[in-house]
Design an enzyme around this catalytic site. Structure first.
Site, mmCIF file in Angstrom:
data_model
loop_
_atom_site.group_PDB
_atom_site.id
_atom_site.type_symbol
_atom_site.label_atom_id
_atom_site.label_comp_id
_atom_site.label_asym_id
_atom_site.label_seq_id
_atom_site.Cartn_x
_atom_site.Cartn_y
_atom_site.Cartn_z
ATOM 1 N N GLY A 152 0.799 -1.220 0.000
ATOM 2 C CA GLY A 152 0.000 0.000 0.000
ATOM 3 C C GLY A 152 0.832 1.271 0.000
ATOM 4 N N ALA A 153 1.740 1.357 0.967
ATOM 5 C CA ALA A 153 2.530 2.571 1.095
ATOM 6 C C ALA A 153 3.673 2.310 2.064
ATOM 7 C CB ALA A 153 1.670 3.714 1.614
ATOM 8 N N MET A 154 4.616 3.248 2.131
ATOM 9 C CA MET A 154 5.789 3.048 2.974
ATOM 10 C C MET A 154 6.152 4.329 3.709
ATOM 11 S SD MET A 154 8.014 0.975 4.046
ATOM 12 C CE MET A 154 9.143 1.527 5.313
ATOM 13 N N GLU A 155 6.427 4.171 5.005
ATOM 14 C CA GLU A 155 6.588 5.308 5.923
ATOM 15 C C GLU A 155 7.990 5.905 5.986
ATOM 16 O OE1 GLU A 155 6.020 2.025 6.884
ATOM 17 O OE2 GLU A 155 7.179 1.558 8.685
ATOM 18 N N ASN A 156 8.828 5.789 4.936
ATOM 19 C CA ASN A 156 10.184 6.357 4.956
ATOM 20 C C ASN A 156 10.204 7.728 5.618
ATOM 21 O OD1 ASN A 156 10.794 4.202 3.053
ATOM 22 N ND2 ASN A 156 9.687 5.479 1.592
ATOM 23 N N HIS A 160 -2.135 6.108 8.412
ATOM 24 C CA HIS A 160 -1.269 5.007 8.846
ATOM 25 C C HIS A 160 0.208 5.380 8.695
ATOM 26 C CE1 HIS A 160 -0.286 0.659 9.414
ATOM 27 N NE2 HIS A 160 0.736 0.977 8.630
ATOM 28 N N GLU A 161 0.588 5.824 7.491
ATOM 29 C CA GLU A 161 2.001 6.137 7.263
ATOM 30 C C GLU A 161 2.432 7.333 8.109
ATOM 31 O OE1 GLU A 161 3.308 3.724 5.884
ATOM 32 O OE2 GLU A 161 1.499 2.922 4.939
ATOM 33 N N HIS A 173 3.099 6.286 11.675
ATOM 34 C CA HIS A 173 4.365 5.564 11.816
ATOM 35 C C HIS A 173 5.511 6.482 12.238
ATOM 36 C CE1 HIS A 173 3.970 1.378 10.898
ATOM 37 N NE2 HIS A 173 3.591 1.504 9.644
HETATM 38 N N1 TRP Z 1 5.632 -0.672 6.418
HETATM 39 C C1 TRP Z 1 4.667 -0.507 5.384
HETATM 40 C C2 TRP Z 1 3.356 -0.126 6.049
HETATM 41 O O1 TRP Z 1 2.864 -0.797 6.881
HETATM 42 C C3 TRP Z 1 4.400 -1.676 4.526
HETATM 43 C C4 TRP Z 1 5.520 -2.359 3.842
HETATM 44 C C5 TRP Z 1 6.348 -3.298 4.331
HETATM 45 C C6 TRP Z 1 5.832 -2.307 2.492
HETATM 46 N N2 TRP Z 1 7.130 -3.818 3.371
HETATM 47 C C7 TRP Z 1 6.833 -3.233 2.230
HETATM 48 C C8 TRP Z 1 5.325 -1.557 1.458
HETATM 49 C C9 TRP Z 1 7.325 -3.459 0.958
HETATM 50 C C10 TRP Z 1 5.829 -1.786 0.201
HETATM 51 C C11 TRP Z 1 6.798 -2.729 -0.051
HETATM 52 O O2 TRP Z 1 2.805 0.870 5.801
HETATM 53 ZN ZN ZN Z 2 2.531 0.077 8.559
#
Ligand code: TRP
Ligand code: ZN
Length: 801
Positions: free
Chosen positions: A191-195, A227-228, A231
């Site tokens: 879905g998405a990533m919290e960088n 959500h992101e 985080h």
């Molecule tokens: N940490 C991300 C979340 O929960 C999800 C995530 C983990 C992710 N590994 C990933 C997203 C690999 C994309 C690709 O929001």
């Molecule tokens: Zn997450």
């Protein structure tokens, strides 16, 4: 000879004893990176995905979450192809070079694990806004997309601002950097990533315009943006010591995003949707060969553990703590957590300890929720003693064996409960024989032993039980409740979740009965209950729409011992059709009323109105009369928003409307240049109950717009079919299984993470007929027999055989 490079590692033979500096130069090819982990190319942009172990695909590193460091990143690239160059933190310097090149230097002052590192380079457009924090700092907010998507970012921006305000108000958490960036990419595994400071999102969870996105897309965007964002504190500032602790950040952050979304929309509907998801996906996982604890203790490939158990069950575990210590106690616990562990890499145990210390409670037994897999079953029986005016409830808890865990210890289960008297009122509960004034009408029972008994005094007549209110624990309840009791609760329960639950149980009993004995008449109680519900006045129309929605085929199947996909499908249809016939007038009235009030506006009220309208349309479409067909077509042709357009198209295409093909073509031509809408077009056809659906799906894999390199497209066709079309996926000739197997086989060479995910429907063979089991296992064997199988797929397939 000073170092050795292996498949997995860089080994440096004789490093200096002291502190030293190591320079590593790596050459990588992002265009060939179809796994979408590490640095890869999506359309014309370059981006990274480092969680869980993607950073090591960029350079050799101590790539584990407890290694926290500060990063300075300088990006050098062609000015025309990559005018925008982004990384974590703040831009601190930039300049021009020869050959049309430029560079930007980024500095992130916060120590972080490598999985939160990110870079993006591309020709991107951006919308800008700001947020002023409680302490008066102004934060710059930027959302980067391709130029032609600039008109689809407003909702994401509003959601981000709402999330920032919400986290300040509810958790006292302020944003820390001066800049927050979100980038939308079309090729993304999840879905998405919290960088840190630079979230990267699947376009699906950013882009929305009323004519391209449905109301539920709007809700999901808000939820994922939240959500992101959340985080940043639960995940980034405080991170995981190792990947076994994944639920530390994910369970807690899902819980927080659930609370946030509930506050933005309808509390009742949000809780119902979350539980629905948990009971269909997580309960299935817990009951199958891939069952694992919220905190797993081993893995072959960590990517396979981003599961419903770690996320959704993890959130339920946090929610149970919230229930046990109360709202204020929970806030005291999180305050302590942020204070005690800011800047650290910690464990789920550290989190629980904060809750204990802030509330002086003992959660020793409660911790078993993190270690024991499987869904506990609570069997309940009750006795009413009219002479003593006592009501006794006996609970017995059991949990079936799961892989590696043949026996389980008793769980600590919080059970919210109320009793209703003949007059429809909740009874004041006295658990002490001495009459106490002001007794409450609801109690929280804490079940800790394998068997336990609770006694209620001064109960004047035999009550009806409302148990596990709000779904206070992720368990299955076995309680024999008569149809009459369920009807009573459907009309009187004051808990919005249990009221819905009563209707679901009632419908489930009827549909499952009918699936076993198709000639059985639909009991009058069901029809009458629906009639009462639909005729009442409701403030929350989204809740009414939810009450009127029958349980899904997947949920119904989960209640049976041997799954009968056709039987369930036809029984559910038959009930739906009968309800449509009986309630035709009311359904039509609600529909008309909604049409008259339609605004095409994006607001909770307008969305609720549309939800009810489309639930009604869905019932009416089953009548297949000329009028009902016309209603669908009229809505399709005049729709001013995607919610209505898609609902009408679904009604048309699921009911063998004579013009079905035309309308699908028309929709395709209209939306050809909007990939997220074309995903909907694929899904709709993949989930159709009509005959020949599998042939259509096979043909669609050869469509010019189908592409195994784009996870969204794979999910929209292949997973939509395997997960959401049990009727055709489980067709008796086994062709559905072969189809999925072949797709997985091809995909495994391109993107193992996605291959390992979409194969899951094949692994859930345990409660099917012998013939289906054999076919499913045969397909799994074929996958396993390939010598070039990925680690990701190998783990899932081998564990499920
Ligand atoms: N940490 C991300 C979340 O929960 C999800 C995530 C983990 C992710 N590994 C990933 C997203 C690999 C994309 C690709 O929001
Ligand atoms: Zn997450």
């Amino acid at each position: 000879n000073d170092y050795r490079v292996t498949e997995e590692n860089l080994v440096i033979h004789n490093p200096p004893d002291d502190v030293f500096s190591l320079e590593i130069e790596t050459i990588i090819n992002p265009a060939k990176n179809t796994q979408l982990q590490g640095l890869y190319k999506s359309d014309n942009m370059l981006c990274t995905q480092c969680e869980a172990q993607g950073f090591r695909r960029i350079t050799y590193f101590l790539d584990q979450p407890d290694i926290m460091a500060t990063y300075t990143t300088t990006l050098v690239a062609d000015k025309t192809v990559y005018p925008v160059l982004l990384s974590n933190g703040n831009p601190v310097d930039r300049g021009e070079l020869d050959n049309n090149q430029h560079w930007v230097k980024w500095e992130d002052p916060f120590p972080k694990p490598s999985y939160l590192f990110a870079i993006v380079a591309g020709d991107l457009a951006c919308i800008e806004d700001s947020f002023t924090t409680v302490s008066g700092r102004s934060i710059k907010l930027e959302i980067y997309v391709e130029e032609h998507d600039l008109d689809k970012c407003a909702h994401a921006m509003r959601s981000l601002q709402a999330s920032m305000a919400w986290d300040e108000q509810n958790y006292g958490r302020e944003y820390d950097l001066d800049l927050y960036m979100i980038v939308a990419v079309s090729h993304f595994n999840m879905g998405a990533m919290e960088n840190k400071g630079l979230n990267i999102f699947n376009t699906q969870f950013v882009l929305a315009r009323p004519d391209t996105a449905t109301d539920s897309d709007y809700e999901h965007i808000e939820g994922v943006i939240g959500h992101e964002y959340f985080h940043n504190w639960t995940g980034n500032r405080i991170t995981c010591r190792d990947w076994f602790q994944l639920s530390l950040k994910e369970g807690l952050t899902v819980f927080r995003d659930q609370q946030f979304s509930a506050d933005q929309t309808s509390q009742a509907v949000k809780r119902i949707n979350d539980v629905n998801g948990l009971r269909t996906r997580q309960f299935a996982e817990d009951a199958g060969p891939l069952a694992h604890p919220v905190r797993p203790d081993s893995y072959i490939e960590i990517n396979n553990f981003y599961t419903s158990t770690v996320y959704e069950k993890g959130a339920e575990v946090v929610r149970m703590i919230h229930t046990l210590v109360g709202t204020f106690g929970f806030r005291a616990g999180t305050d302590l957590y942020f204070q005690r562990h800011d800047g650290e890499a910690v464990t789920t145990d550290d989190f629980v300890k904060c809750m204990e210390d802030a509330n002086q409670v003992d959660l020793t037994q409660f911790r078993l929720w993190y270690d024991q897999a499987g869904t506990p079953e609570l069997t309940m029986d009750t006795e009413y003693d009219a002479v003593q005016q006592r009501f006794i409830i006996n609970f017995k808890q059991q949990c079936k064996p799961t892989p590696g865990q043949p026996t389980k210890q008793a769980f600590h289960i919080p059970v919210r409960l109320a009793l209703f008297g003949e007059d429809g009122q909740a009874i004041k509960l006295h658990q002490d024989e001495a009459q106490i004034e002001n007794a409450a009408a609801e109690t929280l029972l804490e079940i800790k032993a394998k068997t336990s008994t609770f006694c209620f005094y001064h109960v004047k007549s035999k009550p009806v039980v409302s148990v596990l209110r709000g779904f206070s624990a992720p368990v299955r309840i076995n309680l024999q409740q008569s149809l009459d009791d369920l009807v009573f609760l459907a009309q009187n329960d004051t808990d919005t979740f249990n009221r819905w639950s009563a209707i679901q149980n009632l419908s489930s009993q009827v549909i499952i009965g009918l699936s076993e004995e198709p000639d059985r008449p639909v009991p009058g109680q069901l029809l009458k209950t629906f009639k009462t519900i639909i005729s009442q006045d409701w403030d929350d129309l989204a809740y009414l729409a939810t009450l009127l929605t029958l349980p899904s085929e997947q949920y119904l199947s989960s209640l049976t011992t041997v799954i009968n996909p056709d039987g369930i499908h036809h029984a559910r249809n038959a009930v739906q059709q009968q309800l449509a016939v009986q309630l035709q007038q009311q359904l039509f009235n609600h529909y008309q009323q909604a049409v008259e009030r339609e605004t095409n506006e994006i607001s909770n009220q307008a969305a609720a109105q549309r939800k009810l309208k489309n639930v009604c349309l869905n019932y009416l479409a089953t009548l297949q009369t000329r009028e009902s067909n016309e209603l669908c077509v009229k809505q399709f042709e005049h729709a001013g928003n995607m919610t209505d357009e898609l609902a009408a198209l679904a009604a048309i295409t699921f009911h063998s409307h004579p013009q079905r093909k035309n309308y699908l073509d028309q929709f395709y031509r209209k939306w050809q240049s909007e990939p997220l809408v074309i995903d909907k077009w694929f899904s709709l056809q993949a989930t159709s109950p009509l005959e020949n659906t599998l042939e259509t799906v096979e043909a669609l894999t050869r469509h010019a717009d189908f592409n195994l390199n784009t996870p969204n497209r794979v999910r929209s066709l292949v997973s939509a079919f395997a997960v959401n079309n049990p009727l055709h996926f489980h067709q008796t000739n086994g062709a559905g299984y072969l189809f999925l197997m072949r797709q997985v086989q091809q995909l495994d060479k391109i993107n193992p993470q996605i291959a390992a995910r979409i194969v899951i429907p094949l692994t859930q063979w345990q409660r099917h007929t012998q013939q289906r089991q054999n076919q499913m296992k045969q397909a799994l064997q074929t996958l396993l027999s390939r010598t070039d199988i990925s680690r990701d797929l190998y783990e899932i397939v081998s564990k499920s055989l």
